[in-house]
Design an enzyme around this catalytic site. Structure first.
Site, PDB file in Angstrom:
ATOM      1  N   ARG A 207       0.821  -1.185   0.110  1.00  0.00           N
ATOM      2  CA  ARG A 207       0.090   0.252  -0.139  1.00  0.00           C
ATOM      3  C   ARG A 207       0.919   1.281   0.014  1.00  0.00           C
ATOM      4  O   ARG A 207       0.737   2.193  -0.763  1.00  0.00           O
ATOM      5  CB  ARG A 207      -0.911   0.159   1.234  1.00  0.00           C
ATOM      6  CG  ARG A 207      -2.006  -1.094   0.987  1.00  0.00           C
ATOM      7  CD  ARG A 207      -2.903  -1.012   2.309  1.00  0.00           C
ATOM      8  NE  ARG A 207      -3.509  -2.102   2.627  1.00  0.00           N
ATOM      9  CZ  ARG A 207      -3.737  -2.906   3.653  1.00  0.00           C
ATOM     10  NH1 ARG A 207      -2.881  -2.625   4.737  1.00  0.00           N
ATOM     11  NH2 ARG A 207      -4.234  -3.964   3.786  1.00  0.00           N
ATOM     12  N   CYS A 331      -2.639 -13.426  -4.092  1.00  0.00           N
ATOM     13  CA  CYS A 331      -2.389 -14.092  -2.773  1.00  0.00           C
ATOM     14  C   CYS A 331      -2.373 -15.506  -3.031  1.00  0.00           C
ATOM     15  O   CYS A 331      -2.579 -16.115  -1.812  1.00  0.00           O
ATOM     16  CB  CYS A 331      -3.201 -13.421  -1.752  1.00  0.00           C
ATOM     17  SG  CYS A 331      -4.802 -13.634  -1.926  1.00  0.00           S
TER      18      CYS A 331
HETATM   19  N1  SAH Z   1      -7.086  -4.948  -0.802  1.00  0.00           N
HETATM   20  C1  SAH Z   1      -7.657  -5.516   0.416  1.00  0.00           C
HETATM   21  C2  SAH Z   1      -7.860  -6.923   0.671  1.00  0.00           C
HETATM   22  C3  SAH Z   1      -8.738  -7.579  -0.289  1.00  0.00           C
HETATM   23  S1  SAH Z   1      -9.363  -9.162   0.236  1.00  0.00           S
HETATM   24  C4  SAH Z   1      -6.834  -4.896   1.515  1.00  0.00           C
HETATM   25  O1  SAH Z   1      -5.917  -4.127   1.203  1.00  0.00           O
HETATM   26  O2  SAH Z   1      -6.981  -4.928   2.758  1.00  0.00           O
HETATM   27  C5  SAH Z   1     -10.475  -9.586  -1.131  1.00  0.00           C
HETATM   28  C6  SAH Z   1     -11.928  -8.665  -0.893  1.00  0.00           C
HETATM   29  O3  SAH Z   1     -12.436  -9.096  -2.353  1.00  0.00           O
HETATM   30  C7  SAH Z   1     -12.759  -8.928   0.064  1.00  0.00           C
HETATM   31  O4  SAH Z   1     -13.246  -7.866   0.718  1.00  0.00           O
HETATM   32  C8  SAH Z   1     -13.858  -9.495  -0.611  1.00  0.00           C
HETATM   33  O5  SAH Z   1     -15.271  -9.046  -0.365  1.00  0.00           O
HETATM   34  C9  SAH Z   1     -13.825  -8.883  -2.093  1.00  0.00           C
HETATM   35  N2  SAH Z   1     -14.426  -9.894  -3.273  1.00  0.00           N
HETATM   36  C10 SAH Z   1     -14.289 -11.257  -3.501  1.00  0.00           C
HETATM   37  N3  SAH Z   1     -14.871 -11.168  -4.726  1.00  0.00           N
HETATM   38  C11 SAH Z   1     -15.221 -10.129  -5.394  1.00  0.00           C
HETATM   39  C12 SAH Z   1     -15.689  -9.567  -6.577  1.00  0.00           C
HETATM   40  N4  SAH Z   1     -16.057 -10.583  -7.481  1.00  0.00           N
HETATM   41  N5  SAH Z   1     -16.254  -8.392  -6.767  1.00  0.00           N
HETATM   42  C13 SAH Z   1     -15.880  -7.588  -5.555  1.00  0.00           C
HETATM   43  N6  SAH Z   1     -15.255  -7.792  -4.468  1.00  0.00           N
HETATM   44  C14 SAH Z   1     -14.895  -9.122  -4.318  1.00  0.00           C
END
Ligand code: SAH
Length: 387
Positions: A207, A331
């Site tokens: 980030r 991940c």
């Molecule tokens: N970028 C975040 C972590 C992401 S975790 C950080 O830095 O903290 C993955 C996320 O993807 C979860 O919040 C989940 O709700 C979301 N997610 C999973 N499939 C999805 C989709 N098809 N469209 C939108 N969000 C999705």
């Protein structure tokens, strides 16, 4: 007290020699009457190989703790936790929320300890480590005088060990929500109900790196509680954070409020659809972040996962302005950095864009990668610049 003994086969010995700390049940001579916990490991010629956590039920029977003979007692465990903490003082100095103990990466297999200020969240993910839970709690109480120690043992892998899923307070206050500062941004985490132990601490350094390239209009896909979006906000005119979870976005909005940012908007949507629509509407962005959940949890869905990642990257490339940045993550352990580079290259070709690799990154350094345990390198992050 002398630990009980478990015998491994020749193949088990060979596996150890490769530097991997796990021995599968097929390489263990089934012991009788040995309970889960710390055991001494010998081979069929009675040679001593070290001490390990033993599970009676898991496919992974043994997880090595040490090659030393000295008993793996509370003092030894405390030494390991202190060594992990000392390393964090180097790689996460001044950081409020970080992974204090990262399982194999800190020679404490199946133990996770995340620290959010003065609150600690632990996970004990094997039978052997679960037996050491109260000892871990005592060590944390003594060394860190925490406000709260919680357990987030609501993790599916525990079922492979025959362990129940449970959440609760192990010591101190019943704290759920905490506010910590990350890269200068205030973040609210829900330790009891959030994903993982509340947040994705493994992305902290990425980030910060992404913020270094942020400008103009930003799009953060799979924003969860807004980690990337809020990191980018100070540098951008506008930021759009997208996630499929309304709960996560509510949390993101609350963190936004703490920082007083008025240039961030949240949208509940499927990121695949949103990216497609954005292109159809000819929307353009200067930085796009893609941080989806692990699409390839098992090797047998790797191909479908690679298609999913490629589609996201292709759509993101299409909506970037010239000079814009794509921060793309995976991940999934099964998706290698080489896979991610290749699918990003194919995405660029299909999008008729030329891109350069600006950074090849990984999980934050408080999630150490053990050189001989490939599984510990799970997070890959590329920062690309579209010309
Ligand atoms: N970028 C975040 C972590 C992401 S975790 C950080 O830095 O903290 C993955 C996320 O993807 C979860 O919040 C989940 O709700 C979301 N997610 C999973 N499939 C999805 C989709 N098809 N469209 C939108 N969000 C999705």
């Amino acid at each position: 007290m002398i630990a009980p003994t478990v015998t491994i086969s020749k193949r088990g010995v060979e596996r150890l020699a490769s530097g991997h700390p796990w021995i599968y049940s097929s390489d263990v001579i089934p012991p009788t009457g040995v309970e889960a916990g710390v055991v001494r490991v010998i081979d069929q010629r009675k040679r001593f190989h070290g001490q390990a956590l033993y599970s009676v039920q898991s496919q992974i029977s043994l997880r090595f703790l040490t090659r030393e003979e000295r008993p793996f007692d509370a003092a030894f465990l405390a030494e390991r936790i202190r060594a992990a903490a000392a390393f964090r003082q180097q790689v996460a100095a001044g950081v409020q929320a970080y992974r204090l103990v990262s399982s194999e990466g800190d020679l404490l297999p199946s133990l996770i300890i995340d620290r959010y200020g003065d609150c600690f969240v632990i996970q004990t993910l094997s039978q052997g480590m679960d037996r050491l839970k109260s000892t871990v709690v005592e060590i944390l109480k003594k060394d860190f005088a925490p406000r709260s120690i919680l357990e987030r043992n609501d993790v599916a892998v525990r079922s492979l060990e025959g362990l129940p899923e449970q959440i609760g307070v192990l010591a101190g206050e019943d704290v759920s929500e905490v506010v910590v500062e990350e890269n200068g941004i205030k973040m609210r985490y829900d330790l009891m109900h959030g994903q993982k132990t509340g947040g994705f601490l493994d992305q902290r350094e990425n980030r910060a790196a992404a913020a270094g390239y942020a400008h103009g209009r930003a799009l953060d896909c799979f924003t969860y509680t807004g980690g990337f979006a809020l990191a980018l906000a100070p540098q951008c005119e506008s930021v759009l954070g997208v996630d499929g979870s309304a709960d996560a976005l509510r949390q993101a909005e609350r963190s936004q409020g703490l920082n007083g940012f008025n240039n961030v908007k949240w949208v509940e949507a499927n990121c695949f659809d949103l990216l497609k629509t954005a292109d159809q509407e000819r929307q353009r962005f200067d930085i796009v972040v893609i941080d989806p959940p692990a699409f390839a949890r098992q090797k047998n869905n790797l191909e479908a996962a690679l298609r999913g990642y490629k589609e996201l990257n292709l759509r993101a490339m299409k909506i970037l302005n010239p000079g814009g940045y794509l921060v793309t993550c995976s991940c999934s352990f099964h998706v290698s950095e080489a896979d991610l580079l290749e699918l990003a290259a194919n995405a660029a070709l299909d999008a008729h864009r030329t891109a350069v690799v600006v950074e090849r990154r990984m999980q934050s350094r408080d999630h150490p990668i053990l050189l001989t345990v490939p599984e510990t390198h799970y997070l890959k992050c590329l920062i690309l610049r579209v010309l």
